[in-house]
Design a protein around this motif. Structure first.
Motif, mmCIF file in Angstrom:
data_model
loop_
_atom_site.group_PDB
_atom_site.id
_atom_site.type_symbol
_atom_site.label_atom_id
_atom_site.label_comp_id
_atom_site.label_asym_id
_atom_site.label_seq_id
_atom_site.Cartn_x
_atom_site.Cartn_y
_atom_site.Cartn_z
ATOM 1 N N GLN A 185 -3.889 13.003 -8.604
ATOM 2 C CA GLN A 185 -4.788 13.406 -7.524
ATOM 3 C C GLN A 185 -5.427 12.189 -6.862
ATOM 4 O O GLN A 185 -5.535 12.100 -5.637
ATOM 5 C CB GLN A 185 -5.881 14.337 -8.053
ATOM 6 C CG GLN A 185 -5.355 15.648 -8.643
ATOM 7 C CD GLN A 185 -5.145 15.571 -10.139
ATOM 8 O OE1 GLN A 185 -4.889 14.502 -10.702
ATOM 9 N NE2 GLN A 185 -5.248 16.714 -10.804
ATOM 10 N N GLN A 186 -5.837 11.220 -7.690
ATOM 11 C CA GLN A 186 -6.435 9.992 -7.158
ATOM 12 C C GLN A 186 -5.367 9.043 -6.612
ATOM 13 O O GLN A 186 -5.586 8.356 -5.605
ATOM 14 C CB GLN A 186 -7.252 9.305 -8.250
ATOM 15 C CG GLN A 186 -8.446 10.115 -8.716
ATOM 16 C CD GLN A 186 -9.227 9.398 -9.807
ATOM 17 O OE1 GLN A 186 -8.821 8.357 -10.311
ATOM 18 N NE2 GLN A 186 -10.355 9.974 -10.185
ATOM 19 N N MET A 187 -4.212 9.026 -7.264
ATOM 20 C CA MET A 187 -3.136 8.149 -6.802
ATOM 21 C C MET A 187 -2.632 8.589 -5.434
ATOM 22 O O MET A 187 -2.309 7.755 -4.579
ATOM 23 C CB MET A 187 -1.998 8.170 -7.818
ATOM 24 C CG MET A 187 -1.006 7.028 -7.659
ATOM 25 S SD MET A 187 -1.741 5.423 -8.012
ATOM 26 C CE MET A 187 -0.956 4.416 -6.746
ATOM 27 N N ASP A 188 -2.583 9.893 -5.187
ATOM 28 C CA ASP A 188 -2.230 10.397 -3.857
ATOM 29 C C ASP A 188 -3.184 9.854 -2.794
ATOM 30 O O ASP A 188 -2.763 9.377 -1.737
ATOM 31 C CB ASP A 188 -2.312 11.926 -3.845
ATOM 32 C CG ASP A 188 -1.028 12.599 -4.305
ATOM 33 O OD1 ASP A 188 -0.013 11.904 -4.493
ATOM 34 O OD2 ASP A 188 -1.046 13.834 -4.469
ATOM 35 N N ILE A 189 -4.484 9.947 -3.077
ATOM 36 C CA ILE A 189 -5.481 9.461 -2.132
ATOM 37 C C ILE A 189 -5.319 7.958 -1.912
ATOM 38 O O ILE A 189 -5.384 7.454 -0.772
ATOM 39 C CB ILE A 189 -6.903 9.766 -2.643
ATOM 40 C CG1 ILE A 189 -7.149 11.287 -2.665
ATOM 41 C CG2 ILE A 189 -7.963 9.078 -1.794
ATOM 42 C CD1 ILE A 189 -7.159 11.928 -1.299
ATOM 43 N N ALA A 190 -5.096 7.226 -3.004
ATOM 44 C CA ALA A 190 -4.956 5.770 -2.893
ATOM 45 C C ALA A 190 -3.740 5.394 -2.059
ATOM 46 O O ALA A 190 -3.808 4.501 -1.208
ATOM 47 C CB ALA A 190 -4.868 5.150 -4.286
ATOM 48 N N LEU A 191 -2.622 6.068 -2.288
ATOM 49 C CA LEU A 191 -1.418 5.737 -1.533
ATOM 50 C C LEU A 191 -1.573 6.133 -0.065
ATOM 51 O O LEU A 191 -1.151 5.394 0.836
ATOM 52 C CB LEU A 191 -0.202 6.427 -2.144
ATOM 53 C CG LEU A 191 1.154 6.013 -1.566
ATOM 54 C CD1 LEU A 191 1.395 4.514 -1.755
ATOM 55 C CD2 LEU A 191 2.284 6.816 -2.200
ATOM 56 N N TRP A 192 -2.206 7.288 0.192
ATOM 57 C CA TRP A 192 -2.472 7.677 1.585
ATOM 58 C C TRP A 192 -3.348 6.628 2.262
ATOM 59 O O TRP A 192 -3.082 6.211 3.401
ATOM 60 C CB TRP A 192 -3.162 9.045 1.626
ATOM 61 C CG TRP A 192 -3.319 9.597 3.009
ATOM 62 C CD1 TRP A 192 -2.487 10.459 3.654
ATOM 63 C CD2 TRP A 192 -4.382 9.291 3.937
ATOM 64 N NE1 TRP A 192 -2.955 10.725 4.925
ATOM 65 C CE2 TRP A 192 -4.115 10.023 5.130
ATOM 66 C CE3 TRP A 192 -5.516 8.486 3.890
ATOM 67 C CZ2 TRP A 192 -4.955 9.966 6.249
ATOM 68 C CZ3 TRP A 192 -6.343 8.427 5.011
ATOM 69 C CH2 TRP A 192 -6.060 9.152 6.178
ATOM 70 N N ALA A 193 -4.386 6.194 1.568
ATOM 71 C CA ALA A 193 -5.294 5.201 2.136
ATOM 72 C C ALA A 193 -4.564 3.891 2.414
ATOM 73 O O ALA A 193 -4.739 3.268 3.465
ATOM 74 C CB ALA A 193 -6.468 4.972 1.188
ATOM 75 N N LYS A 194 -3.732 3.474 1.484
ATOM 76 C CA LYS A 194 -2.953 2.248 1.665
ATOM 77 C C LYS A 194 -2.018 2.380 2.866
ATOM 78 O O LYS A 194 -1.912 1.466 3.698
ATOM 79 C CB LYS A 194 -2.151 1.964 0.390
ATOM 80 C CG LYS A 194 -1.220 0.766 0.477
ATOM 81 C CD LYS A 194 -1.974 -0.548 0.503
ATOM 82 C CE LYS A 194 -1.023 -1.725 0.445
ATOM 83 N NZ LYS A 194 -1.740 -3.010 0.591
#
Length: 344
Positions: free
Chosen positions: A289-298
């Motif tokens: 869930q957090q990795m999705d957000i991080a990759l989207w942000a990147k």
């Protein structure tokens, strides 16, 4: 899935990335991963039908693990082509969770597809998968033997250190042991384990060849982008229908298509080692869930400090997350690369 490489970035469709540029620096607010599940399902199904036509294939083969990704892929295949043109494979081995096989079979029956179960443990045993893996384990933990269970965990990168790997093993009596793996032992354990994905893919293509079907690859965007797959194993496929979707979005499609709760509520695991192992424990820096957000942000040029605020962590930690994404993309160029030729 099991791999020790890391992956390059994947092209994102307009429905997710749009025309956003890094200069625009979108705010990391609201539900940035929200999508119209109905429209996306229809788009993928149209694409699958067109893809089968382009490839001149009559149907689709999908290996089922009962995980969210393979489950959504087989459901999309059924919606696109009908259950009579989808063939499922359930390929357990010695370390597979019994519930994975049971739930995969339940899903195949739920969708009404033809399927076959084949235990690949005898093949893996014959080519030395378990023997070679266990020999490498014993170099790190000499007492390891029959009746023990094990997994590998990654640590260090999110603390600003170099990533390193630990062997976690459980003796028959329940005593746990944890030892840091030397690089050679780690590489041999993973190399032996990767036999599993490559043997499975051999069987997928056998059935694809006899049926004149295409093979479906099941990576989501996290796995595709960050290289969480085995080259010429689960990375090999003719179509990859969810490689543009964040894992959160894959779950959204599962719920839209009405997949059973035992699929929609399942925690992602590798189902590769004999001890239960989460993907974030072995590979990713964060829970999905957090990795999705991080990759989207990147992917959208969001500053590391803004990501950190969204995740409730420090700016330094946000920078380390971005550095980890970059490192995996660089190192996994090999996994995505086509073979080199003299003229190429």
């Amino acid at each position: 899935t099991s791999a020790h490489g890391f992956g390059q970035g994947a092209a994102l469709p307009s429905g997710i990335r749009g025309n956003m540029t890094i200069e625009q620096k979108p705010a990391l607010t609201g539900d940035v991963l929200a999508l119209d599940a109905g429209a996306e399902t229809r788009r993928i199904c149209d694409w699958l039908r067109t893809g089968c036509g382009r490839l001149r294939k009559r149907g689709l083969v999908v290996a089922l693990s009962s995980g969210i990704d393979s489950s959504v892929c087989v459901a999309l295949a059924v919606r696109a082509l009908g259950p009579e043109r989808v063939f499922g494979l359930i390929l357990p081995e010695r370390d597979s969770s019994p519930s994975s096989r049971e739930n995969a079979e339940r899903l195949a029956r739920h969708l009404g597809i033809r399927y076959e179960i084949q235990d690949i443990a005898p093949t893996l045993d014959a080519i030395g998968c378990y023997r070679r893996r266990d020999a490498a384990i014993r170099r790190a933990l000499p007492d390891y033997g029959p009746g023990w269970r094990m997994k590998i965990a990654i640590r260090g990168g999110m603390e600003g250190q170099v990533n390193h790997f630990y062997l976690i093993a459980e003796a028959p009596g329940g005593a746990r042991h944890e030892v840091r793996l030397e690089l050679a032992a780690y590489l041999e354990i993973v190399a032996a384990t990767n036999f599993k994905q490559r043997v499975r893919k051999t069987l997928e293509y056998f059935h694809a060849d006899r049926l004149n079907y295409a093979v479906v690859g099941t990576p989501n965007l996290l796995e595709y982008d960050q290289g969480f797959f085995v080259k010429n194993g689960d990375g090999a496929a003719d179509v990859k229908p969810i490689a543009h979707l964040y894992k959160t979005q894959v779950y959204a499609l599962a719920r839209f298509m009405g997949l059973p709760d035992y699929i929609c509520e399942a925690r992602p695991t590798t189902d590769t080692y004999s001890l239960p192992q989460g993907q974030d424990e072995f590979y990713f820096a964060l829970p999905f869930q957090q990795m999705d957000i991080a990759l989207w942000a990147k992917n959208h040029g969001v500053a590391a400090g803004e990501l950190a605020a969204r995740l409730g962590t420090t700016p330094a930690h946000g920078e380390r997350i971005y550095a980890d994404i970059d490192a995996k993309r660089r190192a996994a160029t090999y996994l995505h690369a086509q073979p080199l030729t003299v003229e190429n």
